[in-house]
Design a protein around this motif. Structure first.
Motif, PDB file in Angstrom:
ATOM      1  N   GLN A  47       0.853  -1.177   0.000  1.00 56.52           N
ATOM      2  CA  GLN A  47       0.000   0.000   0.000  1.00 56.52           C
ATOM      3  C   GLN A  47       0.894   1.234   0.000  1.00 56.52           C
ATOM      4  OE1 GLN A  47      -2.387  -0.853   3.485  1.00 56.52           O
ATOM      5  NE2 GLN A  47      -4.075  -1.522   2.175  1.00 56.52           N
ATOM      6  N   LYS A  48       0.954   1.871  -1.145  1.00 54.25           N
ATOM      7  CA  LYS A  48       1.820   3.038  -1.270  1.00 54.25           C
ATOM      8  C   LYS A  48       1.119   4.268  -0.706  1.00 54.25           C
ATOM      9  CE  LYS A  48       4.496   1.612  -5.263  1.00 54.25           C
ATOM     10  NZ  LYS A  48       4.864   1.928  -6.635  1.00 54.25           N
ATOM     11  N   PRO A  49       1.890   5.221  -0.142  1.00 51.25           N
ATOM     12  CA  PRO A  49       1.256   6.448   0.347  1.00 51.25           C
ATOM     13  C   PRO A  49       0.780   7.288  -0.823  1.00 51.25           C
ATOM     14  CG  PRO A  49       3.633   6.592   0.505  1.00 51.25           C
ATOM     15  CD  PRO A  49       3.314   5.178   0.100  1.00 51.25           C
ATOM     16  N   ARG A  50      -0.233   8.106  -0.570  1.00 54.81           N
ATOM     17  CA  ARG A  50      -0.775   8.946  -1.640  1.00 54.81           C
ATOM     18  C   ARG A  50       0.265   9.964  -2.096  1.00 54.81           C
ATOM     19  NH1 ARG A  50      -7.090  10.219  -0.304  1.00 54.81           N
ATOM     20  NH2 ARG A  50      -7.770   8.058  -0.391  1.00 54.81           N
ATOM     21  N   ASP A  51       0.324  10.149  -3.393  1.00 55.67           N
ATOM     22  CA  ASP A  51       1.274  11.092  -3.979  1.00 55.67           C
ATOM     23  C   ASP A  51       0.518  11.880  -5.051  1.00 55.67           C
ATOM     24  OD1 ASP A  51       3.593  12.410  -4.654  1.00 55.67           O
ATOM     25  OD2 ASP A  51       4.298  10.832  -5.990  1.00 55.67           O
ATOM     26  N   PRO A  52      -0.347  12.826  -4.638  1.00 54.55           N
ATOM     27  CA  PRO A  52      -1.202  13.488  -5.624  1.00 54.55           C
ATOM     28  C   PRO A  52      -0.415  14.375  -6.574  1.00 54.55           C
ATOM     29  CG  PRO A  52      -1.442  14.531  -3.492  1.00 54.55           C
ATOM     30  CD  PRO A  52      -0.559  13.330  -3.295  1.00 54.55           C
ATOM     31  N   LYS A  53      -0.858  14.396  -7.804  1.00 53.30           N
ATOM     32  CA  LYS A  53      -0.199  15.208  -8.831  1.00 53.30           C
ATOM     33  C   LYS A  53      -0.667  16.670  -8.777  1.00 53.30           C
ATOM     34  CE  LYS A  53       1.964  11.691 -10.413  1.00 53.30           C
ATOM     35  NZ  LYS A  53       2.343  11.134  -9.115  1.00 53.30           N
ATOM     36  N   TYR A  54      -1.864  16.904  -8.242  1.00 54.19           N
ATOM     37  CA  TYR A  54      -2.380  18.262  -8.108  1.00 54.19           C
ATOM     38  C   TYR A  54      -3.310  18.292  -6.897  1.00 54.19           C
ATOM     39  CZ  TYR A  54      -6.709  16.441 -10.066  1.00 54.19           C
ATOM     40  OH  TYR A  54      -7.856  15.715 -10.265  1.00 54.19           O
ATOM     41  N   PRO A  55      -3.494  19.454  -6.268  1.00 52.75           N
ATOM     42  CA  PRO A  55      -4.402  19.513  -5.107  1.00 52.75           C
ATOM     43  C   PRO A  55      -5.851  19.356  -5.550  1.00 52.75           C
ATOM     44  CG  PRO A  55      -3.568  21.691  -5.639  1.00 52.75           C
ATOM     45  CD  PRO A  55      -2.838  20.725  -6.528  1.00 52.75           C
ATOM     46  N   ARG A  56      -6.624  18.580  -4.793  1.00 52.58           N
ATOM     47  CA  ARG A  56      -8.026  18.365  -5.141  1.00 52.58           C
ATOM     48  C   ARG A  56      -8.880  19.588  -4.806  1.00 52.58           C
ATOM     49  NH1 ARG A  56      -5.586  14.910  -7.264  1.00 52.58           N
ATOM     50  NH2 ARG A  56      -6.224  12.742  -7.615  1.00 52.58           N
ATOM     51  N   ARG A  57      -8.375  20.434  -3.913  1.00 55.70           N
ATOM     52  CA  ARG A  57      -9.082  21.671  -3.569  1.00 55.70           C
ATOM     53  C   ARG A  57      -8.155  22.827  -3.948  1.00 55.70           C
ATOM     54  NH1 ARG A  57     -12.952  21.580  -0.185  1.00 55.70           N
ATOM     55  NH2 ARG A  57     -12.203  19.682   0.819  1.00 55.70           N
ATOM     56  N   SER A  58      -8.684  23.838  -4.623  1.00 51.40           N
ATOM     57  CA  SER A  58      -7.821  24.899  -5.144  1.00 51.40           C
ATOM     58  C   SER A  58      -7.188  25.729  -4.027  1.00 51.40           C
ATOM     59  CB  SER A  58      -8.612  25.805  -6.086  1.00 51.40           C
ATOM     60  OG  SER A  58      -9.676  26.416  -5.376  1.00 51.40           O
ATOM     61  N   ALA A  59      -7.932  25.977  -2.962  1.00 51.44           N
ATOM     62  CA  ALA A  59      -7.390  26.738  -1.835  1.00 51.44           C
ATOM     63  C   ALA A  59      -7.837  26.067  -0.543  1.00 51.44           C
ATOM     64  CB  ALA A  59      -7.904  28.174  -1.882  1.00 51.44           C
ATOM     65  N   PRO A  60      -7.017  26.143   0.500  1.00 53.22           N
ATOM     66  CA  PRO A  60      -7.436  25.514   1.760  1.00 53.22           C
ATOM     67  C   PRO A  60      -8.667  26.202   2.343  1.00 53.22           C
ATOM     68  CG  PRO A  60      -5.438  26.786   2.074  1.00 53.22           C
ATOM     69  CD  PRO A  60      -5.704  26.757   0.599  1.00 53.22           C
ATOM     70  N   ARG A  61      -9.492  25.421   3.021  1.00 55.46           N
ATOM     71  CA  ARG A  61     -10.711  25.980   3.603  1.00 55.46           C
ATOM     72  C   ARG A  61     -10.369  26.948   4.726  1.00 55.46           C
ATOM     73  NH1 ARG A  61     -14.504  20.647   4.191  1.00 55.46           N
ATOM     74  NH2 ARG A  61     -15.354  20.696   2.091  1.00 55.46           N
ATOM     75  N   ALA A  62     -11.107  28.045   4.773  1.00 56.67           N
ATOM     76  CA  ALA A  62     -10.931  29.009   5.856  1.00 56.67           C
ATOM     77  C   ALA A  62     -11.687  28.502   7.076  1.00 56.67           C
ATOM     78  CB  ALA A  62     -11.462  30.373   5.438  1.00 56.67           C
ATOM     79  N   THR A  63     -11.136  28.751   8.262  1.00 55.37           N
ATOM     80  CA  THR A  63     -11.834  28.318   9.468  1.00 55.37           C
ATOM     81  C   THR A  63     -13.066  29.194   9.646  1.00 55.37           C
ATOM     82  OG1 THR A  63     -10.394  29.741  10.750  1.00 55.37           O
ATOM     83  CG2 THR A  63      -9.783  27.435  10.642  1.00 55.37           C
ATOM     84  N   ARG A  64     -14.210  28.557   9.759  1.00 52.52           N
ATOM     85  CA  ARG A  64     -15.455  29.313   9.851  1.00 52.52           C
ATOM     86  C   ARG A  64     -15.638  29.909  11.246  1.00 52.52           C
ATOM     87  NH1 ARG A  64     -17.054  24.726   7.303  1.00 52.52           N
ATOM     88  NH2 ARG A  64     -17.356  24.900   5.068  1.00 52.52           N
ATOM     89  N   LEU A  65     -15.138  29.206  12.265  1.00 50.52           N
ATOM     90  CA  LEU A  65     -15.348  29.683  13.630  1.00 50.52           C
ATOM     91  C   LEU A  65     -14.105  30.399  14.150  1.00 50.52           C
ATOM     92  CD1 LEU A  65     -17.267  26.814  15.447  1.00 50.52           C
ATOM     93  CD2 LEU A  65     -18.126  29.033  14.813  1.00 50.52           C
ATOM     94  N   ASP A  66     -13.915  31.656  13.761  1.00 55.24           N
ATOM     95  CA  ASP A  66     -12.852  32.434  14.392  1.00 55.24           C
ATOM     96  C   ASP A  66     -13.473  33.141  15.601  1.00 55.24           C
ATOM     97  OD1 ASP A  66     -14.432  34.077  12.867  1.00 55.24           O
ATOM     98  OD2 ASP A  66     -12.845  35.494  12.377  1.00 55.24           O
ATOM     99  N   HIS A  67     -12.652  33.777  16.424  1.00 58.16           N
ATOM    100  CA  HIS A  67     -13.173  34.327  17.679  1.00 58.16           C
ATOM    101  C   HIS A  67     -14.172  35.462  17.472  1.00 58.16           C
ATOM    102  CE1 HIS A  67      -9.131  35.980  16.851  1.00 58.16           C
ATOM    103  NE2 HIS A  67      -9.692  37.125  17.108  1.00 58.16           N
ATOM    104  N   PHE A  68     -14.157  36.097  16.300  1.00 63.12           N
ATOM    105  CA  PHE A  68     -15.144  37.147  16.028  1.00 63.12           C
ATOM    106  C   PHE A  68     -16.516  36.558  15.729  1.00 63.12           C
ATOM    107  CE2 PHE A  68     -11.100  39.159  14.767  1.00 63.12           C
ATOM    108  CZ  PHE A  68     -11.111  40.206  15.666  1.00 63.12           C
ATOM    109  N   SER A  69     -16.540  35.399  15.060  1.00 64.99           N
ATOM    110  CA  SER A  69     -17.831  34.808  14.721  1.00 64.99           C
ATOM    111  C   SER A  69     -18.402  33.952  15.851  1.00 64.99           C
ATOM    112  CB  SER A  69     -17.710  33.974  13.450  1.00 64.99           C
ATOM    113  OG  SER A  69     -16.837  32.899  13.654  1.00 64.99           O
ATOM    114  N   ILE A  70     -17.557  33.579  16.831  1.00 64.89           N
ATOM    115  CA  ILE A  70     -18.060  32.775  17.955  1.00 64.89           C
ATOM    116  C   ILE A  70     -18.953  33.628  18.861  1.00 64.89           C
ATOM    117  CG2 ILE A  70     -17.362  31.622  20.087  1.00 64.89           C
ATOM    118  CD1 ILE A  70     -15.018  30.439  18.528  1.00 64.89           C
ATOM    119  N   LEU A  71     -18.458  34.779  19.297  1.00 60.60           N
ATOM    120  CA  LEU A  71     -19.266  35.665  20.140  1.00 60.60           C
ATOM    121  C   LEU A  71     -20.085  36.587  19.250  1.00 60.60           C
ATOM    122  CD1 LEU A  71     -16.715  36.777  22.889  1.00 60.60           C
ATOM    123  CD2 LEU A  71     -18.387  34.951  23.001  1.00 60.60           C
TER     124      LEU A  71
END
Length: 160
Positions: free
Chosen positions: A57-81
């Protein structure tokens, strides 16, 4: 002797190899009847069930990222309170119990609320109690550490 003929056009005489071809034929016949592969040892089976052997079982070696940009965290401290609560009962909590009352994001947990309060208002929370109100929003009671006064913090925030 006649004219010189180039070497490519000369008829090449094939030497007769009668004895050699007979030996080759016997060897081929033996290979057909017996087979060319040598037989290895037969594996002894000790169980009645067959388990598929573990393969590489070889480790994954992707040729390109499946998501164009990393997801932003939705719960930052401004949106929590979302906002502090300024009802009479909330004011009573501020004065009597050294506790601030906030309406917070429903998905936020107690530790996230504690960190958000610490980051936004520079205060240390002792503990956080939460409840879901009948209208679906989450209310958080943030008990402040004994070295902080909830009345002073409420004045700084602008509740009072």
């Amino acid at each position: 002797p006649g004219p010189q003929v180039p070497a490519i056009f000369r008829a090449t005489a094939m030497p007769a190899k009668k004895a050699d071809s007979g030996a080759k034929a016997k060897k081929a016949a033996l290979a057909v009847s017996k087979g060319t592969q040598s037989k290895g040892a037969v594996k002894v089976r000790t169980k009645v069930h067959f388990y598929r052997p573990k393969t590489l079982q070889k480790p994954r070696d992707p040729k390109y990222p499946r998501r164009s940009a990393p997801r932003a965290t939705r719960l930052d401290h401004f949106s929590i309170l979302k906002f502090p609560l300024t009802t009479e009962s909330a004011m009573k909590k501020i004065e009597d119990n050294n506790t601030l009352v906030f309406i917070v994001e429903t998905k936020a947990n107690k530790s996230q609320i504690k960190h958000a309060v610490a980051k936004l208002y520079d205060i240390k929370a002792d503990k956080v109690n939460t409840l879901i109100r009948p209208d679906g929003s989450k209310k958080a009671y943030v008990r402040l550490a004994s070295d902080y006064d909830a009345l002073d913090v409420a004045n700084k925030i602008g509740i009072i």
